[in-house]
Write a protein that holds these residues in place. Sequence first.
Motif, PDB file in Angstrom:
ATOM      1  N   UNK A  21       8.926   9.778  -7.897  1.00 48.56           N
ATOM      2  CA  UNK A  21       7.995   8.786  -7.352  1.00 48.56           C
ATOM      3  C   UNK A  21       7.317   9.307  -6.090  1.00 48.56           C
ATOM      4  N   UNK A  22       8.080   9.977  -5.235  1.00 49.29           N
ATOM      5  CA  UNK A  22       7.491  10.555  -4.025  1.00 49.29           C
ATOM      6  C   UNK A  22       6.412  11.572  -4.381  1.00 49.29           C
ATOM      7  N   UNK A  35       5.219   5.423   4.779  1.00 51.57           N
ATOM      8  CA  UNK A  35       4.485   4.894   3.629  1.00 51.57           C
ATOM      9  C   UNK A  35       5.368   4.734   2.389  1.00 51.57           C
ATOM     10  N   UNK A  36       6.439   5.488   2.317  1.00 48.66           N
ATOM     11  CA  UNK A  36       7.256   5.519   1.108  1.00 48.66           C
ATOM     12  C   UNK A  36       8.307   4.418   1.025  1.00 48.66           C
ATOM     13  N   UNK A  37       8.628   3.795   2.146  1.00 54.21           N
ATOM     14  CA  UNK A  37       9.709   2.805   2.171  1.00 54.21           C
ATOM     15  C   UNK A  37       9.433   1.672   1.186  1.00 54.21           C
ATOM     16  N   UNK A  38       8.219   1.129   1.199  1.00 57.39           N
ATOM     17  CA  UNK A  38       7.879   0.030   0.302  1.00 57.39           C
ATOM     18  C   UNK A  38       7.821   0.438  -1.157  1.00 57.39           C
ATOM     19  N   UNK A  39       7.440   1.667  -1.422  1.00 58.24           N
ATOM     20  CA  UNK A  39       7.331   2.142  -2.804  1.00 58.24           C
ATOM     21  C   UNK A  39       8.710   2.289  -3.438  1.00 58.24           C
ATOM     22  N   UNK A  67       5.795  10.363  16.480  1.00 61.92           N
ATOM     23  CA  UNK A  67       7.191  10.100  16.117  1.00 61.92           C
ATOM     24  C   UNK A  67       7.425  10.165  14.611  1.00 61.92           C
ATOM     25  N   UNK A  68       6.352  10.267  13.843  1.00 62.96           N
ATOM     26  CA  UNK A  68       6.464  10.300  12.382  1.00 62.96           C
ATOM     27  C   UNK A  68       6.174  11.702  11.846  1.00 62.96           C
ATOM     28  N   UNK A  69       6.525  11.896  10.598  1.00 64.74           N
ATOM     29  CA  UNK A  69       6.195  13.149   9.908  1.00 64.74           C
ATOM     30  C   UNK A  69       5.337  12.804   8.708  1.00 64.74           C
ATOM     31  N   UNK A  70       4.357  13.647   8.463  1.00 65.93           N
ATOM     32  CA  UNK A  70       3.488  13.484   7.305  1.00 65.93           C
ATOM     33  C   UNK A  70       3.809  14.574   6.294  1.00 65.93           C
ATOM     34  N   UNK A  71       3.669  14.218   5.026  1.00 66.12           N
ATOM     35  CA  UNK A  71       4.038  15.125   3.945  1.00 66.12           C
ATOM     36  C   UNK A  71       2.896  15.285   2.962  1.00 66.12           C
ATOM     37  N   UNK A  96       0.357   3.117   5.987  1.00 60.48           N
ATOM     38  CA  UNK A  96       0.738   2.416   7.194  1.00 60.48           C
ATOM     39  C   UNK A  96      -0.236   2.767   8.319  1.00 60.48           C
ATOM     40  N   UNK A  97      -0.109   2.113   9.431  1.00 60.89           N
ATOM     41  CA  UNK A  97      -1.010   2.334  10.563  1.00 60.89           C
ATOM     42  C   UNK A  97      -0.333   3.124  11.673  1.00 60.89           C
ATOM     43  N   UNK A  98       0.585   4.004  11.337  1.00 62.03           N
ATOM     44  CA  UNK A  98       1.296   4.764  12.362  1.00 62.03           C
ATOM     45  C   UNK A  98       0.452   5.898  12.915  1.00 62.03           C
TER      46      UNK A  98
END
Length: 98
Positions: A21-22, A35-39, A67-71, A96-98
């Motif tokens: 899914x990721x 962004x993946x938490x809700x999915x 503070x976040x990482x993008x993939x 998300x709006x992070x």
Amino acid sequence: MDNVEVMAKQLKAVSDPNRLKLLACLKKGELCACDFVGVLNISQPAVSQQLRKLKEAGMILERPAGTWKHYRLNDKLPPYIQAIIDQLEEIIIIKCEC
């Protein structure tokens, strides 16, 4: 690590439904880990663990952003992994709006 070990690690990484899914989400481009938490309907630490396994298998690349990482998907995937990703139906998510 020889070629057979790399293949085994990559195939093991795509043997999990959450990791598939990721990868399906990442077909559209780079996304933040949040962004993946809700999915996946799992906790942020659990998402991070799944992303780490894909990163260790060389399938995704990570970019820190505050503070976040993008993939995003690795541009240099072996044909057998790219074929699996090509078969995944894209999952469209609201960023998300992070």
